[in-house]
Design an enzyme around this catalytic site. Sequence first.
Site, PDB file in Angstrom:
ATOM      1  N   GLU A 273       0.766  -1.091   0.038  1.00 22.91           N
ATOM      2  CA  GLU A 273      -0.210   0.025  -0.061  1.00 22.91           C
ATOM      3  C   GLU A 273       0.780   1.189   0.028  1.00 22.91           C
ATOM      4  O   GLU A 273       0.995   2.103   1.077  1.00 22.91           O
ATOM      5  CB  GLU A 273      -1.008   0.110   1.082  1.00 22.91           C
ATOM      6  CG  GLU A 273      -0.261  -0.286   2.327  1.00 22.91           C
ATOM      7  CD  GLU A 273      -1.250  -0.575   3.763  1.00 22.91           C
ATOM      8  OE1 GLU A 273      -0.929   0.269   4.709  1.00 22.91           O
ATOM      9  OE2 GLU A 273      -2.287  -1.133   3.443  1.00 22.91           O
ATOM     10  N   PRO A 274       1.576   1.393  -0.999  1.00 27.67           N
ATOM     11  CA  PRO A 274       2.512   2.657  -1.102  1.00 27.67           C
ATOM     12  C   PRO A 274       1.736   4.060  -1.223  1.00 27.67           C
ATOM     13  O   PRO A 274       0.846   4.012  -2.242  1.00 27.67           O
ATOM     14  CB  PRO A 274       3.359   2.323  -2.212  1.00 27.67           C
ATOM     15  CG  PRO A 274       2.602   1.470  -3.203  1.00 27.67           C
ATOM     16  CD  PRO A 274       1.652   0.706  -2.204  1.00 27.67           C
ATOM     17  N   GLY A 275       2.212   4.855  -0.588  1.00 32.91           N
ATOM     18  CA  GLY A 275       1.829   6.312  -1.005  1.00 32.91           C
ATOM     19  C   GLY A 275       2.667   7.129  -1.542  1.00 32.91           C
ATOM     20  O   GLY A 275       2.797   7.750  -2.401  1.00 32.91           O
ATOM     21  N   ARG A 312       4.848  19.743   6.631  1.00 30.26           N
ATOM     22  CA  ARG A 312       5.757  18.994   6.997  1.00 30.26           C
ATOM     23  C   ARG A 312       6.968  19.257   7.626  1.00 30.26           C
ATOM     24  O   ARG A 312       7.635  18.718   8.665  1.00 30.26           O
ATOM     25  CB  ARG A 312       6.127  17.866   5.789  1.00 30.26           C
ATOM     26  CG  ARG A 312       4.886  17.253   5.234  1.00 30.26           C
ATOM     27  CD  ARG A 312       5.183  16.237   4.149  1.00 30.26           C
ATOM     28  NE  ARG A 312       5.630  14.913   4.633  1.00 30.26           N
ATOM     29  CZ  ARG A 312       7.169  14.736   4.370  1.00 30.26           C
ATOM     30  NH1 ARG A 312       7.809  15.561   3.747  1.00 30.26           N
ATOM     31  NH2 ARG A 312       7.790  13.766   4.974  1.00 30.26           N
ATOM     32  N   CYS A 342       1.237  33.957  10.865  1.00 27.98           N
ATOM     33  CA  CYS A 342       1.887  34.739  11.953  1.00 27.98           C
ATOM     34  C   CYS A 342       2.127  33.987  13.083  1.00 27.98           C
ATOM     35  O   CYS A 342       1.362  33.931  14.187  1.00 27.98           O
ATOM     36  CB  CYS A 342       0.458  35.615  12.355  1.00 27.98           C
ATOM     37  SG  CYS A 342       0.816  36.684  13.647  1.00 27.98           S
ATOM     38  N   GLU A 343       3.125  32.873  12.694  1.00 28.53           N
ATOM     39  CA  GLU A 343       3.848  32.105  13.753  1.00 28.53           C
ATOM     40  C   GLU A 343       5.141  32.033  13.174  1.00 28.53           C
ATOM     41  O   GLU A 343       5.301  32.057  12.108  1.00 28.53           O
ATOM     42  CB  GLU A 343       3.031  30.761  14.192  1.00 28.53           C
ATOM     43  CG  GLU A 343       1.565  30.779  14.795  1.00 28.53           C
ATOM     44  CD  GLU A 343       1.055  29.653  15.160  1.00 28.53           C
ATOM     45  OE1 GLU A 343       2.029  28.402  15.409  1.00 28.53           O
ATOM     46  OE2 GLU A 343      -0.056  29.419  15.152  1.00 28.53           O
ATOM     47  N   TYR A 370       1.446  14.031   1.260  1.00 29.52           N
ATOM     48  CA  TYR A 370       1.281  14.434   2.410  1.00 29.52           C
ATOM     49  C   TYR A 370       1.607  15.887   2.532  1.00 29.52           C
ATOM     50  O   TYR A 370       2.018  16.487   3.633  1.00 29.52           O
ATOM     51  CB  TYR A 370       1.972  13.720   3.792  1.00 29.52           C
ATOM     52  CG  TYR A 370       1.752  12.265   3.648  1.00 29.52           C
ATOM     53  CD1 TYR A 370       0.555  11.911   4.063  1.00 29.52           C
ATOM     54  CD2 TYR A 370       2.635  11.606   3.184  1.00 29.52           C
ATOM     55  CE1 TYR A 370       0.265  10.409   4.229  1.00 29.52           C
ATOM     56  CE2 TYR A 370       2.383  10.191   3.099  1.00 29.52           C
ATOM     57  CZ  TYR A 370       1.166   9.550   3.733  1.00 29.52           C
ATOM     58  OH  TYR A 370       0.941   8.228   3.689  1.00 29.52           O
TER      59      TYR A 370
END
Length: 415
Positions: A273-275, A312, A342-343, A370
């Site tokens: 099940e590769p993503g 990420r 604003c961080e 992702y």
Amino acid sequence: MCGSNDSFVANKHLMQPKELVQLAEEFGSPLYVYDAAKIQSQYNRLTAAFSKVERLRINYAVKALSNVAILQLMKSIGSCLDTVSIQEVQLGLHAGFSPHQIIYTPNGVSFEEIEEAAQLGVQINIDNLSVLEHFGSKHPSVPVCIRINPHVMAGGHSNISVGHIDSKFGISIHQMPHLLRIVENTGMHINGIHMHTGSDILDIEVFLYAAEILFEVATHFKTLDFLDFGSGFKVPYKKDDIETDIEELGKKLSKRFNAFEKQYGRPLTLAFEPGKYLVSESGFFLAKVNVVKQTTSTVFAGIDSGFNHLIRPMLYGSQHFIENISNPKGKERFYSVVGYICETDTFANNRRIAEIAEGDLLCFRNAGAYCFSMASNYNSRYKPAEVLWKDGKGILIRERESFEDLLKNQIRLPD
């Protein structure tokens, strides 16, 4: 065992910087771009590595990148789907997959959602003893796959290593007596065994050790159709980075799988099940430099994006190769690439990049997995557009959001 990717910069992708610049000019920035040819080549490489296995099934992990056009592309090259939510199941069906081409592997969802997936006819994969007993008691005739936790940590970052003893995923191998009692008492049909050790597999010998545990579990069930070994194959993120040696894994696991199948005495399908493996390297995130800011110790390159679009690096500490495709041959300087949220949202600290000027276009590599799928509207910013590069042209597969999209589903108080 891992392989080193020495050709990361030269051959990592099939698209050229000038093509990416043209796409940014046509569709604006920030922008996600996916190279269909790279997805196809990754799929071909994986299937070639396991060509000695008679029955091989690749279930693309939808959570990595769930755009319907990407799912359609996966279907066209022969992939099936791995899903983790009822919404991903519905996306797969919408993209044209048949129910038997979809496996549903939830964690911590309601029993009603699992029943809904079963009613749609997809393969059910259960990782909880109480849920297994409940489902087997109500639906003994529905084939079920069981997700095992082998207590093997083969992945990298703790957030993406899911096979260790403290993981919330899977049924512990130490609970086998209880599991077998449930199956016997309910009379349910177990047609598959599954494991997933986590992403960024660095040592295939550890993966093969976990596979032996799965083989041992499989001997307790006499009517299996498939064994699903998960995925988590590492891809290179920078020059000279290591990656999972798919060819070596294919050679060793295929030989062992074929021997087990013969011993088992029944045809079995080998599933993965590769993503990330399929889509990570296909993706490019393009962002324009708004400001170049010199402080007492750092030169910041501030872009028209933030962790609302690419979280990420902040969430996992992941490193995405960044290049200035507006000035690819410029003299390299050290920059900290930051966003407009604003961080503190830092994509890269003290990174060597070709000299940057305001208005330049930066390209983040490995932006296929992702990345957009974890994007948000934080700071009420719009999500970017997505483009598929296929057959030498850019195809818009998601429009850039607008103010109307932000307001959708919100309800104003009466005046």
